[in-house]
Design a protein around this motif. Sequence first.
Motif, short mmCIF file in Angstrom:
data_model
loop_
_atom_site.label_atom_id
_atom_site.label_comp_id
_atom_site.label_asym_id
_atom_site.label_seq_id
_atom_site.Cartn_x
_atom_site.Cartn_y
_atom_site.Cartn_z
N ILE A 1 -2.77 48.10 77.97
CA ILE A 1 -3.03 47.42 79.24
C ILE A 1 -1.72 47.27 79.99
CG2 ILE A 1 -3.82 45.30 80.35
CD1 ILE A 1 -5.66 44.83 77.98
N VAL A 2 -1.69 47.73 81.24
CA VAL A 2 -0.50 47.60 82.10
C VAL A 2 -0.91 46.82 83.34
CG1 VAL A 2 1.41 48.80 83.21
CG2 VAL A 2 0.24 49.88 81.27
N ASP A 3 -0.60 45.51 83.34
CA ASP A 3 -1.01 44.63 84.44
C ASP A 3 -0.03 43.47 84.53
OD1 ASP A 3 -2.55 42.46 85.92
OD2 ASP A 3 -4.03 44.07 85.93
N ASP A 4 0.33 43.08 85.75
CA ASP A 4 1.35 42.03 85.91
C ASP A 4 0.78 40.62 85.92
OD1 ASP A 4 0.13 42.30 88.37
OD2 ASP A 4 1.97 42.05 89.53
N HIS A 5 -0.54 40.47 85.72
CA HIS A 5 -1.14 39.14 85.71
C HIS A 5 -1.57 38.78 84.28
CE1 HIS A 5 -1.64 40.15 90.03
NE2 HIS A 5 -1.42 38.86 90.17
N THR B 1 -9.81 49.13 70.91
CA THR B 1 -8.89 48.06 70.52
C THR B 1 -7.65 48.09 71.40
OG1 THR B 1 -7.71 47.05 68.66
CG2 THR B 1 -7.65 49.44 68.79
N ILE B 2 -7.09 46.92 71.67
CA ILE B 2 -5.85 46.83 72.46
C ILE B 2 -4.67 46.98 71.51
CG2 ILE B 2 -4.48 45.42 74.02
CD1 ILE B 2 -7.19 46.31 75.14
N CYS B 3 -3.83 47.99 71.76
CA CYS B 3 -2.66 48.20 70.91
C CYS B 3 -1.42 47.52 71.50
CB CYS B 3 -2.39 49.68 70.69
SG CYS B 3 -1.90 50.60 72.16
N ALA B 4 -1.42 47.28 72.83
CA ALA B 4 -0.28 46.62 73.47
C ALA B 4 -0.66 46.25 74.89
CB ALA B 4 0.94 47.52 73.48
N GLU B 5 0.05 45.27 75.45
CA GLU B 5 -0.12 44.92 76.85
C GLU B 5 1.26 44.64 77.44
OE1 GLU B 5 -1.22 40.35 77.11
OE2 GLU B 5 -2.72 41.41 75.88
N VAL B 6 1.51 45.19 78.62
CA VAL B 6 2.80 45.04 79.29
C VAL B 6 2.57 44.76 80.76
CG1 VAL B 6 3.97 46.59 77.66
CG2 VAL B 6 2.99 47.52 79.76
N ASP C 1 8.46 48.90 80.46
CA ASP C 1 7.84 48.66 79.15
C ASP C 1 6.66 49.59 78.91
OD1 ASP C 1 9.69 46.67 78.71
OD2 ASP C 1 8.33 45.02 79.21
N ALA C 2 5.94 49.92 79.97
CA ALA C 2 4.79 50.81 79.81
C ALA C 2 5.22 52.18 79.30
CB ALA C 2 4.05 50.96 81.14
N ILE C 3 6.31 52.71 79.85
CA ILE C 3 6.80 54.01 79.42
C ILE C 3 7.28 53.95 77.98
CG2 ILE C 3 8.61 55.74 79.80
CD1 ILE C 3 8.40 55.08 82.80
N GLU C 4 7.97 52.88 77.62
CA GLU C 4 8.48 52.73 76.25
C GLU C 4 7.33 52.62 75.25
OE1 GLU C 4 11.02 52.34 73.03
OE2 GLU C 4 11.39 53.03 75.08
N VAL C 5 6.33 51.80 75.55
CA VAL C 5 5.20 51.63 74.63
C VAL C 5 4.39 52.91 74.52
CG1 VAL C 5 3.02 50.42 74.31
CG2 VAL C 5 5.06 49.13 74.93
N ALA C 6 4.20 53.60 75.65
CA ALA C 6 3.44 54.85 75.61
C ALA C 6 4.13 55.88 74.71
CB ALA C 6 3.29 55.41 77.02
#
Length: 217
Positions: free
Chosen positions: A10-14, A32-37, A42-47
């Motif tokens: 999930i990539v969302d600022d709220h 399943t959610i593996c990460a949220e940023v 952070d999105a590029i790093e987690v991806a």
Amino acid sequence: MAIHPSRILIVDDHPLVRAGLRSLFDDEPDLTICAEVSNVRDAIEVARTQNPDLALIDISLDDGNGIELIKRLKVHTPELKMLVCSMHDESLFAERAINAGARGYVNKHQVTEQILEAVRQVLAGRIYLSERMVERVINGFAKKKDAGTSSIEDLSDRELEVFGLIGQGLSTSKIAERLHLSVKTVETHREKIKRKLQLATGGELVRHAVQWHIEQA
């Protein structure tokens, strides 16, 4: 044999939106959610490090724009499927998202079943758009505009990003800092926006941008 659920980033600022999406997926055994940023970095790093199956991306992020993130993820993690989930106008952003590399666009205001359907369709390799947007695609993304008219749809992705930041009240220098551009480049974008929207002055540009930003909220 146990079925491994598809892993969602999930990539969302709220924070509240992220929490709502997490609770939505908690009841789905195949997801399943593996990460949220909340930001592009952070999105590029987690991806890269966690290899999610799908990224659910908002348009507005802490440090940038979802369309630009999609373009960067397409380069860094080309196998990653991406779906935009945003409150912004689908008619303005869906085509841009698809062209950037996303596989669909779903509005946050949709009921939970439609969001889940969108996620599953994209994971299955299909494109997801609303019925209204599909009709626009079939009709060539809207009828040709009358000669002499202008529209925000005429702006490039970067110009639209600058326009949105103007509407948030950011100065040229702040926009340059936010987008990692020179002040001169931002000024050039401002002039192009004024010309495309047929606005005579900087004041008209600001008023137009602020009004558009309010309408998007």
